[in-house]
Motif scaffolding. Structure first.
Motif, PDB file in Angstrom:
ATOM      1  N   ASN A  65       1.007  -5.692   6.013  1.00 54.60           N
ATOM      2  CA  ASN A  65       1.703  -4.502   6.509  1.00 54.60           C
ATOM      3  C   ASN A  65       1.698  -4.418   8.033  1.00 54.60           C
ATOM      4  O   ASN A  65       1.875  -3.337   8.602  1.00 54.60           O
ATOM      5  N   CYS A  66       1.488  -5.530   8.693  1.00 51.44           N
ATOM      6  CA  CYS A  66       1.431  -5.508  10.151  1.00 51.44           C
ATOM      7  C   CYS A  66       2.808  -5.167  10.737  1.00 51.44           C
ATOM      8  O   CYS A  66       3.861  -5.379  10.120  1.00 51.44           O
ATOM      9  N   ASP A  67       2.799  -4.594  11.963  1.00 51.76           N
ATOM     10  CA  ASP A  67       4.042  -4.208  12.643  1.00 51.76           C
ATOM     11  C   ASP A  67       3.987  -4.765  14.061  1.00 51.76           C
ATOM     12  O   ASP A  67       3.051  -4.475  14.822  1.00 51.76           O
ATOM     13  N   ILE A  68       4.984  -5.583  14.423  1.00 48.93           N
ATOM     14  CA  ILE A  68       4.992  -6.232  15.737  1.00 48.93           C
ATOM     15  C   ILE A  68       6.366  -6.053  16.356  1.00 48.93           C
ATOM     16  O   ILE A  68       7.394  -6.355  15.740  1.00 48.93           O
ATOM     17  N   THR A  69       6.383  -5.542  17.576  1.00 48.94           N
ATOM     18  CA  THR A  69       7.624  -5.393  18.343  1.00 48.94           C
ATOM     19  C   THR A  69       7.427  -6.042  19.703  1.00 48.94           C
ATOM     20  O   THR A  69       6.295  -6.249  20.156  1.00 48.94           O
ATOM     21  N   SER A  70       8.541  -6.355  20.359  1.00 47.83           N
ATOM     22  CA  SER A  70       8.447  -6.999  21.676  1.00 47.83           C
ATOM     23  C   SER A  70       9.546  -6.481  22.589  1.00 47.83           C
ATOM     24  O   SER A  70      10.605  -6.007  22.127  1.00 47.83           O
ATOM     25  N   GLU A  82       0.455  -4.004  15.865  1.00 46.18           N
ATOM     26  CA  GLU A  82      -0.329  -3.119  15.002  1.00 46.18           C
ATOM     27  C   GLU A  82      -0.715  -3.928  13.760  1.00 46.18           C
ATOM     28  O   GLU A  82       0.155  -4.336  12.990  1.00 46.18           O
ATOM     29  N   PHE A  83      -2.003  -4.175  13.587  1.00 48.54           N
ATOM     30  CA  PHE A  83      -2.470  -5.000  12.468  1.00 48.54           C
ATOM     31  C   PHE A  83      -2.252  -4.311  11.122  1.00 48.54           C
ATOM     32  O   PHE A  83      -1.865  -4.942  10.147  1.00 48.54           O
ATOM     33  N   GLY A  84      -2.506  -3.045  11.064  1.00 46.52           N
ATOM     34  CA  GLY A  84      -2.466  -2.366   9.778  1.00 46.52           C
ATOM     35  C   GLY A  84      -3.721  -2.687   8.979  1.00 46.52           C
ATOM     36  O   GLY A  84      -4.756  -3.125   9.512  1.00 46.52           O
ATOM     37  N   THR A  85      -3.647  -2.490   7.701  1.00 49.90           N
ATOM     38  CA  THR A  85      -4.804  -2.692   6.833  1.00 49.90           C
ATOM     39  C   THR A  85      -4.995  -4.189   6.529  1.00 49.90           C
ATOM     40  O   THR A  85      -4.028  -4.888   6.203  1.00 49.90           O
ATOM     41  N   GLU A  86      -6.237  -4.627   6.637  1.00 52.62           N
ATOM     42  CA  GLU A  86      -6.554  -6.008   6.248  1.00 52.62           C
ATOM     43  C   GLU A  86      -6.875  -6.006   4.749  1.00 52.62           C
ATOM     44  O   GLU A  86      -7.821  -5.361   4.305  1.00 52.62           O
ATOM     45  N   PHE A  87      -6.075  -6.732   3.990  1.00 48.61           N
ATOM     46  CA  PHE A  87      -6.210  -6.718   2.545  1.00 48.61           C
ATOM     47  C   PHE A  87      -7.088  -7.887   2.071  1.00 48.61           C
ATOM     48  O   PHE A  87      -7.093  -8.970   2.661  1.00 48.61           O
ATOM     49  N   TYR A  88      -7.788  -7.636   0.967  1.00 41.99           N
ATOM     50  CA  TYR A  88      -8.617  -8.645   0.315  1.00 41.99           C
ATOM     51  C   TYR A  88      -8.222  -8.749  -1.153  1.00 41.99           C
ATOM     52  O   TYR A  88      -7.700  -7.803  -1.739  1.00 41.99           O
ATOM     53  N   ILE A  89      -8.466  -9.935  -1.721  1.00 44.55           N
ATOM     54  CA  ILE A  89      -8.294 -10.087  -3.159  1.00 44.55           C
ATOM     55  C   ILE A  89      -9.517  -9.473  -3.824  1.00 44.55           C
ATOM     56  O   ILE A  89     -10.639  -9.967  -3.649  1.00 44.55           O
ATOM     57  N   GLY A  90      -9.322  -8.380  -4.556  1.00 49.88           N
ATOM     58  CA  GLY A  90     -10.450  -7.706  -5.182  1.00 49.88           C
ATOM     59  C   GLY A  90     -10.896  -8.416  -6.446  1.00 49.88           C
ATOM     60  O   GLY A  90     -11.996  -8.938  -6.535  1.00 49.88           O
ATOM     61  N   SER A  91      -9.998  -8.462  -7.438  1.00 53.09           N
ATOM     62  CA  SER A  91     -10.342  -9.068  -8.730  1.00 53.09           C
ATOM     63  C   SER A  91      -9.145  -9.831  -9.276  1.00 53.09           C
ATOM     64  O   SER A  91      -7.985  -9.487  -9.022  1.00 53.09           O
ATOM     65  N   SER A 138       1.380  -9.381 -12.141  1.00 58.63           N
ATOM     66  CA  SER A 138       1.590  -8.206 -11.284  1.00 58.63           C
ATOM     67  C   SER A 138       0.447  -8.089 -10.277  1.00 58.63           C
ATOM     68  O   SER A 138      -0.604  -8.741 -10.423  1.00 58.63           O
ATOM     69  N   TYR A 139       0.692  -7.266  -9.231  1.00 60.00           N
ATOM     70  CA  TYR A 139      -0.292  -7.013  -8.178  1.00 60.00           C
ATOM     71  C   TYR A 139      -0.539  -5.507  -8.116  1.00 60.00           C
ATOM     72  O   TYR A 139       0.403  -4.695  -8.139  1.00 60.00           O
ATOM     73  N   GLN A 140      -1.814  -5.103  -8.039  1.00 59.20           N
ATOM     74  CA  GLN A 140      -2.173  -3.680  -7.996  1.00 59.20           C
ATOM     75  C   GLN A 140      -3.041  -3.437  -6.768  1.00 59.20           C
ATOM     76  O   GLN A 140      -4.120  -4.034  -6.625  1.00 59.20           O
ATOM     77  N   ALA A 141      -2.540  -2.587  -5.846  1.00 66.56           N
ATOM     78  CA  ALA A 141      -3.276  -2.294  -4.619  1.00 66.56           C
ATOM     79  C   ALA A 141      -4.247  -1.149  -4.857  1.00 66.56           C
ATOM     80  O   ALA A 141      -3.894  -0.127  -5.460  1.00 66.56           O
ATOM     81  N   ASP A 142      -5.466  -1.295  -4.399  1.00 70.01           N
ATOM     82  CA  ASP A 142      -6.503  -0.269  -4.506  1.00 70.01           C
ATOM     83  C   ASP A 142      -7.197  -0.198  -3.156  1.00 70.01           C
ATOM     84  O   ASP A 142      -8.090  -0.977  -2.863  1.00 70.01           O
ATOM     85  N   ASN A 143      -6.742   0.788  -2.310  1.00 72.26           N
ATOM     86  CA  ASN A 143      -7.173   0.854  -0.912  1.00 72.26           C
ATOM     87  C   ASN A 143      -6.832  -0.480  -0.225  1.00 72.26           C
ATOM     88  O   ASN A 143      -5.684  -0.850  -0.156  1.00 72.26           O
ATOM     89  N   ASN A 144      -7.828  -1.195   0.262  1.00 64.94           N
ATOM     90  CA  ASN A 144      -7.544  -2.486   0.920  1.00 64.94           C
ATOM     91  C   ASN A 144      -7.839  -3.663  -0.006  1.00 64.94           C
ATOM     92  O   ASN A 144      -7.999  -4.795   0.433  1.00 64.94           O
ATOM     93  N   ARG A 145      -7.923  -3.397  -1.316  1.00 64.85           N
ATOM     94  CA  ARG A 145      -8.152  -4.457  -2.302  1.00 64.85           C
ATOM     95  C   ARG A 145      -6.891  -4.640  -3.144  1.00 64.85           C
ATOM     96  O   ARG A 145      -6.231  -3.663  -3.505  1.00 64.85           O
ATOM     97  N   VAL A 146      -6.585  -5.902  -3.447  1.00 68.25           N
ATOM     98  CA  VAL A 146      -5.440  -6.216  -4.306  1.00 68.25           C
ATOM     99  C   VAL A 146      -5.975  -6.881  -5.561  1.00 68.25           C
ATOM    100  O   VAL A 146      -6.625  -7.934  -5.489  1.00 68.25           O
TER     101      VAL A 146
END
Length: 550
Positions: A65-70, A82-91, A138-146
């Motif tokens: 979800n990073c956002d980069i402008t120039s 803007e980095f946004g949330t760093e996601f991890y593979i939860g389970s 399918s992918y399920q997001a839970d806070n910063n865990r996928v």
């Protein structure tokens, strides 16, 4: 020409502006570690100095979800990040033929995901489910865990219907099957297939470049494993010559004819003709073939003679069985017999019966390799010397003699810098015997290319011998190099002392020189100049060796 001149003038004015332009990174969030990471990336790869490239970099490192402008401000490029949330593979939630949940806590990036999936698939393949399939549903997001939902299809346990070799004509398939780690009727196992392929590639009479082919049969419960091979049939002619300077200069050398797998089945037949000195020559006939008594092995049978004119004449038969104990660990057994006819230094003829054992650890070749290489070998031999009756006597006047011989070789190749390797070798030989002095045929003969370069072949004899070799190798291609060298030897021997009795003496000598080793796929050329301790500089020993494969 006018157009070219204007282009050059335009570049002269415009290019400095671009070279002067700076790229600045502005961070709206993220840790200092990630800020430094992006700075290092840009420094190492200037092509990343744009929003699109940096956006892909952050996605690949867990920031989807990073956002980069120039934009450009006062001639400088400003990249706002803007980095946004760093996601991890939860389970990983597995459904289908097996239900399981694996907690991961790994970065949500493609490489980490592929490693996890490959490890799961490999665990099933090792159990025989070779055609297992695992699909993301399918992918399920839970806070910063996928959390990722996967569907597993194991399929049936796959049996090897046949392990076959394609491209082989003279070599029997059953011989090649002896080298395989996987056989007909085994469960299909990727690790054992890989080991079998590596084993086939290490055989000296076949070659394989294409990976094994897995051919499933209807129902996918059986499959054929096909190894594509080609036989290596070569006629090898190897020879070397040396000029011995002096008032009566002489040429010495050897010629070796070899048929390697020419008759198939990994069989080797070779004939060596060796003129070591004006009155010293040797002949050797060797036959070798694969033999599987204690695993992967090879049997060798050798008939040889040594004709040293006024010293002795030797005829010998020898058999050796070499076999592998483990990776880079080999052992061998040896049995032999030889018959010695007397010369000026031997008063009675005798027979010798030989039994020996040896091991070799490590691996070494002459190609350029940055990784250190090491090879160690040890061999012990037991010799029973039985003297024959002299003349008309029916019983020998001398008792039997029992010798024990030890041989140790240690060598290593180390990377010094750039394309330069350092080769070191130590060779130790020792014989324990109640007979003093030993007949010259039972001593260690050394000197020449086989040990202590710069001297005549077999110029010295010893009861105990230690040879050092130091050889820097300067490579100008992976197979070709120039090498200076220095050899030294310490040896002990028995000789008559001032009182007329045999006493033990020792000596230290050295040699030095330089040479070239040039190799191609089927040819090799070796040239060296060497000097002994007291050799005049204008009288070096010239050695030239040539080898051809047909």
């Amino acid at each position: 020409m006018q157009v070219f001149k204007y282009i050059v003038l335009l570049l002269a004015f415009v290019l400095p502006v671009f070279l002067k332009a700076d790229t600045e990174l502005h961070f709206r969030d993220g840790s200092p570690e990630w800020h430094n990471f992006l700075h290092r990336k840009i420094d190492s790869m200037p092509s990343l100095k744009n929003a699109d490239s940096l956006h892909q970099v952050l996605i690949n490192h867990g920031f989807p979800n990073c956002d980069i402008t120039s934009g450009i401000i006062e001639g400088s490029t400003i990249i706002d990040i803007e980095f946004g949330t760093e996601f991890y593979i939860g389970s990983l939630i597995i459904e289908g033929d097996l239900e399981d949940t694996i907690v991961c806590n790994k970065q949500f990036i493609e490489s980490e995901y592929e490693i996890l999936i490959d490890s799961i698939l490999q665990s099933f393949k090792d159990q025989g489910f070779y055609f297992v399939n695992l699909l993301a549903q399918s992918y399920q997001a839970d806070n910063n865990r996928v959390n990722i939902l996967l569907y597993l299809q194991t399929g049936p346990i796959v049996e090897v219907s046949s392990a076959e070799s394609a491209g082989i004509k003279k070599t029997e398939p059953k011989l090649l099957r002896c080298y395989l780690e996987i056989q007909d009727g085994d469960s299909l196992n990727s690790e054992r297939i890989a080991e079998s392929w590596e084993r086939l590639k290490s055989i000296d009479f076949v070659s394989s470049t294409d990976p094994p082919e897995i051919i499933p049969e209807p129902g996918y419960n059986k499959a054929r494993v096909r190894f594509s091979l080609s036989e290596m049939k070569t006629i090898n002619i190897e020879g070397a010559g040396a000029y011995i300077p002096g008032d009566n200069g002489d040429l010495v050398g050897y010629l070796n004819f070899g048929a390697h797998n020419y008759f198939g089945g990994g069989r080797i037949l070779s004939l060596l003709i060796d003129k070591r000195e004006k009155n010293r020559s040797a002949r050797q006939l060797l036959y070798s073939q694969p033999l599987f008594l204690l695993g992967y092995g090879r049997a060798e049978f050798m008939l040889s003679t040594r004709d040293y004119r006024n010293q002795f004449y030797e005829f010998s038969l020898n058999g050796t069985y070499n076999f592998e104990i483990g990776r880079n660990l080999k052992a061998r057994f040896n049995l032999g017999w030889k018959d010695l006819e007397p010369g000026a230094d031997i008063f009675q003829a005798y027979d010798v019966y030989i039994a020996g054992f040896g091991i070799d650890m490590g691996k070494m070749d002459k190609k350029f390799n940055h990784d250190p290489q090491f090879l160690f070998g040890w061999e012990i031999g037991y010799y029973s010397r039985h003297y024959k009756a002299d003349g008309d006597d029916s019983v020998s006047t001398r008792s039997d003699i029992y010798d024990t011989r030890n041989k140790i070789i240690a060598q290593t190749t180390l990377n010094l810098f750039a394309f330069t390797l350092l080769h070191l070798k130590i060779n130790f030989l020792d014989v324990s015997s109640s007979e003093k002095p030993l007949p010259i045929s039972e001593r260690f003969l050394f000197g020449g290319l086989s040990g202590l370069r710069g001297y005549r072949n077999d110029q010295f004899s010893a009861r105990r011998l230690l040879i050092f070799e130091l050889e820097p190798r300067l490579y100008f291609s992976p197979d070709n190099y120039f090498y200076p060298f220095a050899d030294a030897a310490y040896y002990e021997y028995y000789n008559l002392n001032e009182s007329g009795n045999f006493g033990k003496f020792d000596d230290f000598i050295f040699g030095y020189g330089f040479g070239f080793n040039l190799n191609s796929e089927s040819h090799s050329l070796k040239i060296s100049l060497s000097w002994g301790e007291d050799t005049p500089f204008d009288q070096p020993r010239l050695n030239v060796g040539l080898s051809n494969n047909f």
